[in-house]
Design a protein around this motif. Sequence first.
Motif, PDB file in Angstrom:
ATOM      1  N   ARG A  11      51.654  31.901  26.146  1.00  0.00           N
ATOM      2  CA  ARG A  11      52.050  31.217  27.229  1.00  0.00           C
ATOM      3  C   ARG A  11      53.390  31.570  27.915  1.00  0.00           C
ATOM      4  O   ARG A  11      54.327  31.391  27.040  1.00  0.00           O
ATOM      5  CB  ARG A  11      51.861  29.876  27.063  1.00  0.00           C
ATOM      6  CG  ARG A  11      51.797  28.988  28.591  1.00  0.00           C
ATOM      7  CD  ARG A  11      51.058  27.819  28.299  1.00  0.00           C
ATOM      8  NE  ARG A  11      49.734  27.705  28.041  1.00  0.00           N
ATOM      9  CZ  ARG A  11      49.232  26.726  27.639  1.00  0.00           C
ATOM     10  NH1 ARG A  11      49.484  25.748  27.369  1.00  0.00           N
ATOM     11  NH2 ARG A  11      47.715  26.965  27.655  1.00  0.00           N
ATOM     12  N   ILE A  13      56.188  30.482  30.074  1.00  0.00           N
ATOM     13  CA  ILE A  13      56.882  29.167  30.784  1.00  0.00           C
ATOM     14  C   ILE A  13      58.025  29.162  31.226  1.00  0.00           C
ATOM     15  O   ILE A  13      59.011  29.844  30.915  1.00  0.00           O
ATOM     16  CB  ILE A  13      57.063  28.028  29.273  1.00  0.00           C
ATOM     17  CG1 ILE A  13      55.763  27.969  28.580  1.00  0.00           C
ATOM     18  CG2 ILE A  13      57.415  26.713  29.986  1.00  0.00           C
ATOM     19  CD1 ILE A  13      55.776  26.991  27.215  1.00  0.00           C
ATOM     20  N   ASN A  17      56.355  25.850  35.961  1.00  0.00           N
ATOM     21  CA  ASN A  17      55.101  25.594  34.904  1.00  0.00           C
ATOM     22  C   ASN A  17      55.522  24.101  34.599  1.00  0.00           C
ATOM     23  O   ASN A  17      54.466  23.010  34.444  1.00  0.00           O
ATOM     24  CB  ASN A  17      55.031  26.175  33.944  1.00  0.00           C
ATOM     25  CG  ASN A  17      54.714  27.554  34.108  1.00  0.00           C
ATOM     26  OD1 ASN A  17      55.493  28.320  34.336  1.00  0.00           O
ATOM     27  ND2 ASN A  17      53.362  27.983  33.941  1.00  0.00           N
ATOM     28  N   LEU A  31      51.143  21.885  27.281  1.00  0.00           N
ATOM     29  CA  LEU A  31      51.702  22.966  27.973  1.00  0.00           C
ATOM     30  C   LEU A  31      52.223  23.961  26.684  1.00  0.00           C
ATOM     31  O   LEU A  31      51.876  24.939  26.699  1.00  0.00           O
ATOM     32  CB  LEU A  31      52.923  22.807  28.881  1.00  0.00           C
ATOM     33  CG  LEU A  31      53.704  23.808  29.473  1.00  0.00           C
ATOM     34  CD1 LEU A  31      52.703  24.963  30.192  1.00  0.00           C
ATOM     35  CD2 LEU A  31      54.686  23.304  30.202  1.00  0.00           C
ATOM     36  N   LEU A  37      55.288  31.164  22.710  1.00  0.00           N
ATOM     37  CA  LEU A  37      55.638  30.705  23.838  1.00  0.00           C
ATOM     38  C   LEU A  37      57.018  31.678  24.385  1.00  0.00           C
ATOM     39  O   LEU A  37      57.663  32.068  23.674  1.00  0.00           O
ATOM     40  CB  LEU A  37      56.403  29.183  23.712  1.00  0.00           C
ATOM     41  CG  LEU A  37      55.289  28.290  23.001  1.00  0.00           C
ATOM     42  CD1 LEU A  37      56.021  26.952  22.975  1.00  0.00           C
ATOM     43  CD2 LEU A  37      54.257  27.849  24.204  1.00  0.00           C
ATOM     44  N   SER A  44      63.513  25.970  30.985  1.00  0.00           N
ATOM     45  CA  SER A  44      62.147  25.752  30.207  1.00  0.00           C
ATOM     46  C   SER A  44      62.463  25.776  28.657  1.00  0.00           C
ATOM     47  O   SER A  44      61.844  25.268  27.831  1.00  0.00           O
ATOM     48  CB  SER A  44      61.219  26.963  30.588  1.00  0.00           C
ATOM     49  OG  SER A  44      61.678  28.213  30.383  1.00  0.00           O
TER      50      SER A  44
END
Length: 73
Positions: A11, A13, A17, A31, A37, A44
Motif C-alpha cells: 500500500r 500511503i 490517504n 489503512l 507500506l 505519512s
Amino acid sequence: MKLKYMGFNKRFIGKNNIETFLNGGVTLKSLFKADALIFMDNESSKVFEWYNKGTSEEEIKVKLIKLNGQKAI
C-alpha cells in the motif's frame, strides 16, 4: 513442477490517504493493514510512527493540524 507465487499486499500511503481515512470514519488500522507500506511523504511516515506508539486517532489529528498549521483535517 509448477511453482505458485503468492503475492503480497502493498500500500502506498500519503498525506491525502491518511486525511481521507481520518475524515471518512475509517480506522488507521485498516489503512496500515498490509504486508508492505510505502510512504510517499514525511507526514505519512510520522503518522505511522505515532500510530505504532499507541497514539489515538484523535491525537494524531491534532498533531497533524499542528504539524501542517491547518485549521482542520
